[in-house]
Structure formats: C-alpha cells, structure tokens
Design a protein around this motif. Structure first.
Motif, PDB file in Angstrom:
ATOM      1  N   ALA A   1       0.832  -1.207   0.000  1.00 57.36           N
ATOM      2  CA  ALA A   1       0.000   0.000   0.000  1.00 57.36           C
ATOM      3  C   ALA A   1       0.866   1.256   0.000  1.00 57.36           C
ATOM      4  CB  ALA A   1      -0.944  -0.009   1.205  1.00 57.36           C
TER       5      ALA A   1
ATOM      6  N   VAL B   1      -8.289  -0.924  -5.472  1.00 63.56           N
ATOM      7  CA  VAL B   1      -7.355  -2.041  -5.412  1.00 63.56           C
ATOM      8  C   VAL B   1      -8.115  -3.302  -5.026  1.00 63.56           C
ATOM      9  CG1 VAL B   1      -5.317  -0.650  -4.879  1.00 63.56           C
ATOM     10  CG2 VAL B   1      -6.665  -1.588  -3.011  1.00 63.56           C
TER      11      VAL B   1
ATOM     12  N   LEU C   1      -5.896   5.421  -2.225  1.00 64.38           N
ATOM     13  CA  LEU C   1      -6.378   4.073  -2.550  1.00 64.38           C
ATOM     14  C   LEU C   1      -7.741   3.837  -1.924  1.00 64.38           C
ATOM     15  CD1 LEU C   1      -3.106   2.152  -1.596  1.00 64.38           C
ATOM     16  CD2 LEU C   1      -3.733   2.999  -3.867  1.00 64.38           C
TER      17      LEU C   1
END
Length: 191
Positions: free
Chosen positions: A108, A125, A176
C-alpha cells in the motif's frame, strides 16, 4: 515455512483482520502476440498489454520475506513509463494483496508513492487471493486473468473479505480504496 499462511482460513487483503493467505493451486495460460499480428490473423483480442516492468526489491529489502516499498514503487513507475501512462490514467490495480500483516502495508505504501498525488480520486485495489487463495506460481497469471475479465465486462470486481483497513494502511492519504462491491468501470476511463 515463512509463517504467512492464514490460521483463520481466509485471505483478508488490506484488512485489519489480515493474518496471512490461504494456499491454493492452479494454473493459467495467456497467448501473447504482437497486436499487429493478432489483428492481421483475425484473432479475438481480449486485452492489450501496453507496457510492463519487472523488478526485485534487491538490496532495498530487509530480507527475502520482507518486501520493499521503494523497490515496488520503482517497478510501478517503470511500468507506467513503459505504457506511456500517468497515475491519472489508472482506475484499478490488481494488487499482490496477500493479506499479511507486513506485506500489505508495504504494498500500500508503494502504491501510495505513485497514486497519492494524482488529480483524480482514489484508485481501486483488489486481490484475486481473496477469491481463490495464493496459487503459488500461478498467482500472477490468476490476477492477470481476473483483470482481463474486468476489462472485458467493464466492471471493477469487489475484493472479498474486506471490512476495514489494516491499521498500518492509511488508504485515504495513499490515494487508494479497496473496492468492496461490483462497480461499473466508467466508459470514459481507460482500462
């Protein structure tokens, strides 16, 4: 042997419950052909690989089982450059996502080095390992096949077993999001 398998029997990629991955077995096959040759031969083209990069954490890793965020970020930068794409062109990342307490936060952070500064919203993701487990040598091809199907069907698939982020992963500041529902892939977005 590295203590990375899940005692709970689930793969919780990027989740606070991450305790390792579930082992699986599998295989996959992809026929790669130069685009011009595939067009000339009348082949069905399911996806186009615009660029690629390969890497190894090498000297930047603390050990074989400890990944390197800078090494992973370098590979992502190389792949984007090879494909002539920017971080704003990416809407979905099929991540390694093993569901390990160490590996997911490092992955990450590497993704965040690339995507936290982009102009668009967060990048979705996911990890096929939440669907089928870690298929060893077939893990990469399984992720590629999942992504090709997502492209073909114009949907971003959900990552299973996700409830809340691993405390070591600041998704918002890394640019993300873990996609938890089947989401239409916008027509205007490159795939």
């Amino acid at each position: 042997e590295f203590g990375a398998t899940s005692p709970s029997g689930h793969t919780y990629a990027f989740d606070g419950r991450a305790d390792g991955y579930v082992r699986s077995e599998g295989g996959g096959l992809v026929l790669l052909k130069p685009l011009r040759a595939a067009v000339d031969d009348g082949n069905r083209i399911r996806a186009i690989i615009r660029g690629s990069a390969a890497g190894n954490a090498g000297h930047s890793a603390a050990g074989q089982t400890v990944p390197s965020a800078s090494g992973q970020a370098d590979v992502i930068r190389s792949a984007l450059s090879s494909a002539r794409l920017s971080n704003n062109d990416i809407h979905y990342i099929e991540a390694h996502g093993t569901g390990t307490e160490i590996g997911d936060p490092v992955e990450a952070r590497a993704l965040g080095e690339i995507f936290a500064v982009r102009q668009r919203g967060p990048v979705s993701v996911g990890s096929v390992k939440t669907n089928i487990g870690h298929a060893g040598g077939a893990a990469g091809i399984a992720g590629l096949l999942k992504t090709v199907l997502a492209i073909e069907n114009a949907v971003i698939p959900p990552s299973l077993n996700y409830a809340s982020a691993n405390p070591e992963i600041d998704l918002k500041n890394l640019g993300l999001r873990v996609n938890t529902t089947l989401t239409p892939w916008p027509e205007s977005a490159p795939r």
